[in-house]
Design a protein around this motif. Structure first.
Motif, PDB file in Angstrom:
ATOM      1  N   ARG A 214       0.839  -1.195   0.000  1.00 35.59           N
ATOM      2  CA  ARG A 214       0.000   0.000   0.000  1.00 35.59           C
ATOM      3  C   ARG A 214       0.874   1.245   0.000  1.00 35.59           C
ATOM      4  N   MET A 217       2.507   1.655  -3.451  1.00 34.80           N
ATOM      5  CA  MET A 217       1.547   2.094  -4.469  1.00 34.80           C
ATOM      6  C   MET A 217       1.157   3.550  -4.244  1.00 34.80           C
ATOM      7  N   SER A 236       4.219   2.070 -14.046  1.00 34.28           N
ATOM      8  CA  SER A 236       3.538   2.894 -13.050  1.00 34.28           C
ATOM      9  C   SER A 236       2.848   1.957 -12.057  1.00 34.28           C
ATOM     10  N   PRO A 237       2.516   2.466 -10.864  1.00 29.98           N
ATOM     11  CA  PRO A 237       1.855   1.615  -9.870  1.00 29.98           C
ATOM     12  C   PRO A 237       0.644   0.876 -10.427  1.00 29.98           C
ATOM     13  N   SER A 238      -0.162   1.558 -11.235  1.00 31.76           N
ATOM     14  CA  SER A 238      -1.364   0.876 -11.728  1.00 31.76           C
ATOM     15  C   SER A 238      -0.985  -0.237 -12.709  1.00 31.76           C
ATOM     16  N   GLU A 239       0.024   0.000 -13.530  1.00 28.33           N
ATOM     17  CA  GLU A 239       0.476  -1.055 -14.442  1.00 28.33           C
ATOM     18  C   GLU A 239       0.989  -2.266 -13.666  1.00 28.33           C
ATOM     19  N   ARG A 241       0.230  -3.159 -10.705  1.00 32.70           N
ATOM     20  CA  ARG A 241      -0.867  -3.810 -10.017  1.00 32.70           C
ATOM     21  C   ARG A 241      -1.567  -4.826 -10.926  1.00 32.70           C
ATOM     22  N   GLU A 242      -1.585  -4.525 -12.215  1.00 35.26           N
ATOM     23  CA  GLU A 242      -2.270  -5.399 -13.163  1.00 35.26           C
ATOM     24  C   GLU A 242      -1.372  -6.483 -13.738  1.00 35.26           C
TER      25      GLU A 242
END
Lengths: 258, 366
Positions: A214, A217, A236-239, A241-242
């Protein structure tokens, strides 16, 4: 094209038969917060150690502001502008908090033994300046109330912050934090997050090793993921995460992946 | 756990008692502190004149003993830079003392092989410089070693210096070098420094002790002193915080050597003659004992230690035969009951208390 402050180029490090880092490449851009994550033993701290001159890479190179670090000594690398903290706190336990930070500040000082002997003007000037700078950093980190206490007598959270203050005192361009939130409760973690952002806003570039997803991110601009000494993802954090490889290697837990 | 707590309580009380003294002293007004120090200094200078009973040495010349004490004080102050501040164990410190004494002998004595016959005063800076160089030569290759290994190499160095003197005809071999001139100066046509009266030597030695204390204090409260402390506590962390550890360790060696050389130069100027017999391993051990007994890292402590090591055996010459046995016993008792030294360094004291708590299994650092 944003400027790269640090480039790690195909770095491999072997200890005997063990390959700790295997052709790792990534870079850090000026002014960003880069997260370096990975499961235990992935080579994150080893990567730090290569960057700060503790280990020489078996092959590959590390460039700081375009210049290869080569065989520079550890204290020379610090003076170039890379400062770090340690996963296991390594303060000077019997020195006071302010003295600890002053040791860091001394990296930018030039008083010689002779200057100290005769208490030259430069010596007195640097002493005062170092003390003021140290106090200012302690205030910035919110621990100035304990400036005169021996580092070993400080609460754990203060010790972690003191390490960051000491690293900042060396006048770095790149600040490397090795699990700065280890052992913190959620409240303390949130405070630290805020501090790391504040540090970046002051113009420092930050490299962050962290376990807490957490936290990583929430604060980082980009993330590099290591596993078994190899880079398995970057983005990036979102990338991240996926990214299925990352989820498989590291996150694994559905709530976190969601 | 209760043992640990008891220990902790004892140690805390001890730390508080000492730091209480310190606080009391530092809270005195500046003028008062200065006056107290001035009175103490005057009394010290007058010691051989007053010849106070009990303190004086009935079996040997008091002024000579006092002079020897000052040479030990100088040596202990120099060794303290290496051992107490930088935390490097040096078991061959007598080597630098010998280099200082031999430098004066070589350059000043008409009977040495080079016979440059420089006056004593010119030879002292030469002695200091050569000792520093010796320190750098020893330190250069050996300071990459740590702990026990460094101790072994330095122990060898002390012996090498002595054996080199024994085996070099140019250095007077086993017979040594004689007719070294005394320090200069005359009063009413009489030389101030002669073999008849040791008082002037003592006064000179005492003055040098004051000067060295002041200089060492300046270094301790500087970037250099901080670096030494950081190196002693965590060498790797210090290096990574930008401290050029090797350079500062070398400086500690060189400064320590310079003070040791100065002490040796004083010795040669008083004695008028040097031979390898004056520099046995035992002297290194005594210097180290002075530092450890007094309290490594504390200037006042190591001076007290030097006095204990150099003065007490002279005071109790009556017990000639059992002197070293009593001395050894005292050292053992010290190491059991007061390992931090008579007047310990604040930080070292805590370091030792920690170690003791660790032994009984108490968490010290959360």
């Amino acid at each position: 094209m944003p400027e790269k402050i640090l480039e790690i180029d195909e770095v491999t490090l072997r200890f005997g038969g063990v390959t700790a880092l295997d052709g790792v490449s990534f870079h850090i851009t000026v002014g960003e917060i880069l997260g370096l994550i990975g499961p235990n033993g992935a080579g994150k701290t080893t990567c730090f150690n290569v960057m700060t001159g503790v280990y020489q890479p078996t092959s590959g190179s590390v460039r700081f502001e375009g210049e290869p670090l080569g065989r520079r000594k550890r204290h020379e690398i610090t003076r170039l502008g890379i400062a770090r903290t340690f996963q296991n706190i390594r303060l000077f336990p019997e020195m006071t908090a302010v003295e600890n930070v002053m040791v860091g500040a001394d990296a930018r000082h030039h008083t010689s033994v002779v200057g100290a002997l005769v208490r030259s003007r430069r010596h007195r000037q640097e002493e005062q300046e170092g003390r003021e700078k140290a106090m200012e950093l302690l205030r910035f980190m919110g621990i100035d109330s304990r400036a005169g206490d021996a580092a070993r007598n400080l609460p754990y959270g203060y010790q972690r912050r003191l390490e960051i203050a000491r690293a900042l005192a060396t006048g770095p361009k790149l600040l490397c934090l090795d699990e700065p939130a280890a052992g913190f409760n959620p409240n303390e973690k949130a405070e630290l997050l805020e501090l790391i952002r504040k540090i970046r806003d002051q113009g420092y570039t930050v490299l962050l090793i962290e376990h807490d997803m957490r936290l990583v991110m929430g604060v980082t601009d980009r993330i590099v993921v290591l596993e078994f000494g190899r880079k398995i993802a970057e983005g990036s954090p979102s990338e991240i995460r996926e990214n299925p490889a990352v989820i498989a290697a590291y996150l694994g837990v559905p709530e976190d992946a969601a | 756990m209760s043992t640990g707590e008891r220990l902790q309580a004892i140690d805390l009380r001890r730390v508080r008692a000492v730091s209480g003294m310190r606080r009391w002293w530092s809270r005195l007004p500046r003028g008062t502190r200065f006056a107290v120090l001035a009175v103490v200094a005057v009394l010290l200078y007058l010691l051989p004149v007053l010849n106070p009973p009990i303190i004086t040495t009935p079996d040997s010349d008091f002024a000579t003993v006092l002079f020897t004490v000052t040479t030990y004080c100088l040596a202990a102050l120099g060794l303290n830079v290496v051992v107490g501040m930088a935390g490097l164990l040096d078991l061959g410190y007598v080597g630098f003392y010998a280099v200082g004494a031999y430098s004066v002998a070589m350059f000043a004595s008409p009977s040495s092989s080079i016979a440059t016959k420089y006056p004593w005063l010119v030879c002292v800076p030469i002695a200091i410089a050569l000792s520093m160089i010796a320190g750098a030569i020893l330190g250069g290759p050996t300071l990459r070693l740590r702990g026990d290994y460094l101790a072994i190499v330095t122990l060898g160095f002390g012996e090498i210096v002595r054996l080199s003197a024994v085996n070099s005809p140019g250095l007077g071999a086993a017979a040594g070098i004689t007719s070294i001139p005394h320090p200069p100066g005359a009063l009413n046509g009489q030389p101030i420094f002669s073999v008849l009266d040791a008082k002037p030597y003592y006064w000179l030695g005492l003055t040098l002790v004051f000067v060295v204390v002041a200089l060492v204090r300046n270094i301790e409260n500087s970037r250099v002193g901080r670096s030494w402390l950081a190196i002693r506590e965590d060498e790797d962390a210090a290096e990574l915080m930008g401290v050029p550890t090797f350079k500062f360790k070398l400086w500690a060696f060189a400064i320590g050597a310079a003070v040791g050389g100065l002490s040796g130069a004083m010795f040669a100027g008083k004695q008028g003659f040097v031979s390898p017999d004056s520099f046995p391993v035992l002297t290194s051990v005594l210097f180290l004992a002075a530092v450890v007994v007094g309290g490594a890292g504390n200037r006042l402590g190591v001076i007290v230690g030097a006095i204990a090591v150099a003065y007490l055996p002279e005071r109790f010459r009556g017990f000639q035969n059992s002197r070293y046995m009593i001395f050894g016993l005292a050292l053992i008792l010290m190491s059991i009951f007061r390992p931090q030294g008579l007047i310990p360094n604040r930080r070292r004291e805590v370091e030792l208390a920690d170690r003791k708590l660790d032994e009984v299994g108490v968490e010290v650092n959360a």
